[in-house]
Write a protein that holds these residues in place. Structure first.
Motif, mmCIF file in Angstrom:
data_model
loop_
_atom_site.group_PDB
_atom_site.id
_atom_site.type_symbol
_atom_site.label_atom_id
_atom_site.label_comp_id
_atom_site.label_asym_id
_atom_site.label_seq_id
_atom_site.Cartn_x
_atom_site.Cartn_y
_atom_site.Cartn_z
ATOM 1 N N ARG A 41 0.819 -1.215 0.000
ATOM 2 C CA ARG A 41 0.000 0.000 0.000
ATOM 3 C C ARG A 41 0.853 1.264 0.000
ATOM 4 O O ARG A 41 0.433 2.307 -0.514
ATOM 5 C CB ARG A 41 -0.924 0.004 1.214
ATOM 6 C CG ARG A 41 -2.182 -0.821 1.028
ATOM 7 C CD ARG A 41 -3.061 -0.760 2.242
ATOM 8 N NE ARG A 41 -4.319 -1.456 2.015
ATOM 9 C CZ ARG A 41 -5.152 -1.847 2.970
ATOM 10 N NH1 ARG A 41 -4.838 -1.599 4.242
ATOM 11 N NH2 ARG A 41 -6.263 -2.470 2.678
ATOM 12 N N PHE A 42 2.040 1.166 0.589
ATOM 13 C CA PHE A 42 2.882 2.354 0.679
ATOM 14 C C PHE A 42 4.076 2.290 -0.276
ATOM 15 O O PHE A 42 5.114 2.899 -0.026
ATOM 16 C CB PHE A 42 3.313 2.573 2.130
ATOM 17 C CG PHE A 42 2.169 3.015 3.006
ATOM 18 C CD1 PHE A 42 1.757 4.335 3.022
ATOM 19 C CD2 PHE A 42 1.463 2.097 3.770
ATOM 20 C CE1 PHE A 42 0.684 4.745 3.805
ATOM 21 C CE2 PHE A 42 0.391 2.499 4.558
ATOM 22 C CZ PHE A 42 -0.002 3.829 4.574
ATOM 23 N N GLY A 43 3.893 1.561 -1.360
ATOM 24 C CA GLY A 43 4.817 1.666 -2.477
ATOM 25 C C GLY A 43 6.033 0.781 -2.461
ATOM 26 O O GLY A 43 6.961 0.995 -3.262
ATOM 27 N N ALA A 44 6.085 -0.226 -1.599
ATOM 28 C CA ALA A 44 7.260 -1.109 -1.570
ATOM 29 C C ALA A 44 7.366 -1.905 -2.866
ATOM 30 O O ALA A 44 6.357 -2.320 -3.447
ATOM 31 C CB ALA A 44 7.180 -2.068 -0.384
ATOM 32 N N ALA A 57 -4.737 -17.117 1.528
ATOM 33 C CA ALA A 57 -4.183 -15.767 1.498
ATOM 34 C C ALA A 57 -5.036 -14.844 0.639
ATOM 35 O O ALA A 57 -5.253 -13.673 0.985
ATOM 36 C CB ALA A 57 -2.745 -15.804 0.981
ATOM 37 N N LEU A 58 -5.550 -15.357 -0.472
ATOM 38 C CA LEU A 58 -6.389 -14.526 -1.326
ATOM 39 C C LEU A 58 -7.761 -14.277 -0.693
ATOM 40 O O LEU A 58 -8.372 -13.230 -0.939
ATOM 41 C CB LEU A 58 -6.535 -15.172 -2.704
ATOM 42 C CG LEU A 58 -5.230 -15.200 -3.518
ATOM 43 C CD1 LEU A 58 -5.439 -15.904 -4.858
ATOM 44 C CD2 LEU A 58 -4.679 -13.790 -3.736
ATOM 45 N N GLU A 59 -8.236 -15.205 0.138
ATOM 46 C CA GLU A 59 -9.455 -14.945 0.899
ATOM 47 C C GLU A 59 -9.234 -13.790 1.881
ATOM 48 O O GLU A 59 -10.105 -12.930 2.061
ATOM 49 C CB GLU A 59 -9.887 -16.202 1.660
ATOM 50 C CG GLU A 59 -10.528 -17.268 0.791
ATOM 51 C CD GLU A 59 -10.955 -18.481 1.607
ATOM 52 O OE1 GLU A 59 -10.954 -18.393 2.853
ATOM 53 O OE2 GLU A 59 -11.279 -19.516 0.989
ATOM 54 N N LEU A 64 -9.756 -8.247 3.725
ATOM 55 C CA LEU A 64 -9.035 -7.191 4.437
ATOM 56 C C LEU A 64 -8.326 -6.197 3.521
ATOM 57 O O LEU A 64 -7.954 -5.115 3.977
ATOM 58 C CB LEU A 64 -7.996 -7.818 5.378
ATOM 59 C CG LEU A 64 -8.546 -8.800 6.417
ATOM 60 C CD1 LEU A 64 -7.403 -9.440 7.187
ATOM 61 C CD2 LEU A 64 -9.504 -8.095 7.366
ATOM 62 N N ALA A 65 -8.112 -6.562 2.277
ATOM 63 C CA ALA A 65 -7.382 -5.676 1.371
ATOM 64 C C ALA A 65 -7.908 -5.808 -0.053
ATOM 65 O O ALA A 65 -7.165 -6.173 -0.971
ATOM 66 C CB ALA A 65 -5.889 -5.992 1.419
ATOM 67 N N LEU A 72 -1.983 -8.997 -5.369
ATOM 68 C CA LEU A 72 -1.595 -10.184 -4.610
ATOM 69 C C LEU A 72 -1.829 -11.461 -5.411
ATOM 70 O O LEU A 72 -1.043 -12.412 -5.323
ATOM 71 C CB LEU A 72 -2.355 -10.229 -3.291
ATOM 72 C CG LEU A 72 -1.917 -9.169 -2.273
ATOM 73 C CD1 LEU A 72 -2.913 -9.053 -1.143
ATOM 74 C CD2 LEU A 72 -0.530 -9.502 -1.726
ATOM 75 N N ALA A 73 -2.870 -11.488 -6.212
ATOM 76 C CA ALA A 73 -3.123 -12.662 -7.050
ATOM 77 C C ALA A 73 -1.991 -12.884 -8.037
ATOM 78 O O ALA A 73 -1.628 -14.022 -8.356
ATOM 79 C CB ALA A 73 -4.449 -12.512 -7.783
#
Length: 261
Positions: A41-44, A57-59, A64-65, A72-73
């Motif tokens: 979210r902060f550009g990493a 993790a995708l759930e 949450l995101a 992430l997928a």
């Protein structure tokens, strides 16, 4: 990227995690879904992310995101849990781990030494890695310009990054010595100082906190423009470091138009 390619990339980058000279560009370990979420979210820049349960993790991402579901997928690669345990000393309960590029020193320097509208938190000779991580998380939440540590503790140590939940990428984090601190009025927290409730902390302040056991060093105390005390009941010796930082930042934020809404 398949599992083999992801593991090869990880192994090629992992030896430099937590090593090298202070401030040198390197990759840092992100442990857990939330650390990866915040870093993205902060550009990493995240060249590789592994998980032991991709569907799970995708759930989490959907719940949450949702803003990062697509990212992430495309990023998460599943490996078996035993393989992940061999790569990460303490696998996170979410089964997610990633490597991210540490911000360039020039960017950190610019954030700390440029025109600032929010304070910089200074941890003077901190000892506890987890406490330092909790402070980074607090500072990010309040929109502080940065967190600086003096002394030997590496504020980018994996345990600090874990404690900060990946929010090192939301503020400027750097090790500096007292003569290298950014410009600005320095308010040092000390029981002998003036009650913070009677003060207005300027937006460009440096807020300095001593170590968990020994308090402020003589060098930092000499550099301070003013000693400041938090209200505390008699016979209570101290607050936790992160609690002290949170109280001071809340006091600043309550009077500042630059604080997050």
């Amino acid at each position: 990227m398949d599992g083999y390619e992801a593991l090869e990339r990880w192994r090629g980058l992992a030896p430099v995690v937590g090593s090298g000279s202070v401030g040198a560009p390197r990759h840092v370990l992100l442990e857990g879904f939330h650390a990866l979420k915040h870093a993205l979210r902060f550009g990493a820049v995240v060249p590789v992310a592994l998980c032991s349960d991709r569907a799970g993790a995708l759930e989490l991402a959907a719940e949450l995101a949702p803003d990062l579901e697509g990212v992430l997928a495309g990023l998460l690669v599943e490996v078996d849990a035993e393989t992940l345990r061999g790569l990460v000393a303490r696998p996170h309960p979410t089964g997610v781990a990633a490597l991210a590029e540490r911000p360039a020193p020039e960017a950190v320097e610019a954030a700390l030494r440029g025109e600032r509208r929010t304070p910089v938190v200074v941890l003077d000779q901190p000892r506890h890695l987890g406490n330092a991580g909790a402070v980074v998380r607090l500072a990010a939440g309040f929109g502080a310009s940065g967190v600086v540590t003096t002394g030997p503790l590496d504020p980018w140590h994996p345990t600090v990054v874990r404690g900060g939940a990946g929010l090192h990428f939301a503020t400027a984090v750097a090790p500096l010595e007292v003569p290298e601190l950014p410009d600005g009025p320095l308010f040092a927290l000390d029981p002998e100082g003036a009650d913070i409730r009677g003060l207005t902390l300027p937006d460009d302040a440096l807020l300095a906190f001593g170590s968990e056991r020994h308090g402020l060093t003589d060098e930092l105390r000499a550099r301070a423009d003013q000693l400041v005390a938090l209200p505390m009941r008699p016979q209570v010796s101290s607050y936790n470091l992160a609690t002290s930082v949170g109280m001071a930042l809340f006091h600043w934020a309550s009077a500042s138009g630059a604080a997050p809404a």
